[in-house]
Each structure stands twice: as structure tokens, then as C-alpha cells.
Design a protein around this motif. Structure first.
Motif: not given
Ligand SMILES: [Zn+2]
Length: 228
Positions: A131, A133, A139, A196
Motif C-alpha cells: 500500500e 497511501n 485504506s 492511492l
């Protein structure tokens, strides 16, 4: 592919490099999905095809798909391209024709709201994800892990590809991308195209159909959460 516009953005050794886009009404969010950058990872391109066939990529968003970034590796069933280059390390100062063409196409697109790069891992026992971010958006990792778990174990290792997991199955790399000597596609996208980002991985040792089902479920769940 139904409703998608096919765009040839390059060619390598006789194989076209193709993007598929479908624009929703103005104001809809923009989702980018890519696969097939490693030619020995067949489940991801089949997953994108399945998402299209099952109608998951509907009018909830605008879609930008690059389903086979390394066709010469795919036909040879090897990670690298036909010249032996790992394309997913070539995004900082692209040398390969494939990545030059891909970044050229990306530069003609507006930013994406969600990016998912789909991969497989020969060393993994289960599903996991990276991830990126930086803006601390909600999330999508828990939704993806829960959906994947219905089809496949979550990777149990505490260290994956040299990185400590943040939670089981979740890696959140913190190192500054500008300090990295080689860039994968995901770092390039993070720097230039949105906020993202996920790289998701299924374990190559499992049967192909199981891997496709796992990746399809994870992406479907991410889209459900993101576009709700
Ligand atoms: Zn890969």
C-alpha cells in the motif's frame, strides 16, 4: 472488450502494447489497473479480463487498463522482456521501448484516484499487498485481504521481499522513492499519477484458477469499498 476503447500505444517485437479505457460521466473517479509486466505471472492479465467479462468495471468510475505491459515476456513465460530486462525496474529513467511507450501514454492521462498493479509471487505462500497511501486516505487493504482470504491464505511471512510487513499481508513501504535507484511501475505512478496505490500479489504455486479467483475477489472488494 465491451464498452472499452482500445488504444495501441506502442509495439514490441511484433506485439502491440494496448490500453483499454472507458470514460464515465464527468466527475466520476478514475481507476487504473495494470498487469502482465512480469511475463511469468499469468493470473493478473486473466483477472483483468474476468473483471471486464463479469461487468465489474461498470459506470461507477472511469477505467484505464493496461493488461499486458510485457507481451514478449508473456509469450515466453519469463519475468523479463525478450531482451532480458525487468520492466518493473525501468520506470525511473526508462530505457526499454515498452516502458518508454507506457510512460508516454500515462503522461497523456489525467491523474488517477486509485491505482492497482496486479502481480504474482513465486516465493509467497499466500496473498499479500503493498500500500502506498501518502495522503492517508481510507485504506482499502482490509477489504481486499478479507475478500482474498475466502479463496486463498494470507501470506504468513513477517518479512516479504526484504520488507517487514506492517500487518499480516500488508507492506507499507516508507523509504523515499527519490532515493531508490530503480523504480517499479508503482513508484512512478505514485510520483506522477495520483494518490492511492496498491500492488497486489497472489502466490504462484497455487492453481491458476484459484489465483485468478483470489485477485478478482480482492479487486472487486477494493472497488466496492472505494466507489461506495
Ligand atoms: Zn510481478
Amino acid at each position: 472488450m465491451a464498452g472499452f476503447r482500445e488504444e495501441k500505444f506502442g509495439e514490441i517485437d511484433g506485439h502491440p502494447l494496448l490500453a483499454y479505457t472507458k470514460q464515465a460521466a464527468a466527475g466520476q473517479r478514475r481507476v487504473y489497473l495494470s498487469s502482465g509486466i512480469h511475463g511469468d505471472e499469468p493470473a493478473p492479465p486473466w483477472t483483468l479480463l474476468r473483471l471486464v467479462q463479469e461487468g465489474c468495471l461498470d459506470d461507477r468510475a472511469s477505467w484505464f487498463l493496461c493488461p499486458l505491459l510485457n507481451p514478449t515476456g508473456f509469450v515466453r513465460q519469463v519475468r523479463e522482456n525478450y531482451a532480458g530486462l525487468d520492466l518493473n525496474r525501468d520506470y525511473k529513467s526508462p530505457r526499454s521501448p515498452e516502458v518508454q511507450a507506457h510512460t508516454g501514454w500515462l503522461q497523456r492521462q489525467s491523474d488517477f484516484d486509485l491505482v492497482i498493479c496486479v502481480h504474482e509471487d513465486w516465493e509467497a505462500q499466500g496473498f499479500y499487498l503493498y500500500e502506498l497511501n501518502p495522503e492517508k486516505r481510507p485504506s482499502l487493504a482490509p477489504a481486499m485481504l478479507e475478500a482474498a482470504r475466502a479463496h486463498c491464505p494470507i501470506e504468513p511471512a513477517a518479512t516479504i521481499d526484504g520488507r517487514a510487513v506492517d500487518e499480516p499481508g500488508i507492506i507499507r513501504p516508507v523509504s523515499d522513492p527519490l532515493l531508490r535507484e530503480t523504480w517499479p511501475e508503482s513508484i512512478y505512478l505514485r510520483e506522477h499519477h495520483g494518490t492511492l496505490h496498491y500492488t497486489i500479489e497472489s502466490p504462484s504455486g497455487r492453481p491458476l484458477e484459484q489465483r485468478i479467483a483470489t485477485l478478482t475477489a480482492a479487486i472487486t472488494a477494493a472497488l466496492q469499498a472505494f466507489l461506495a
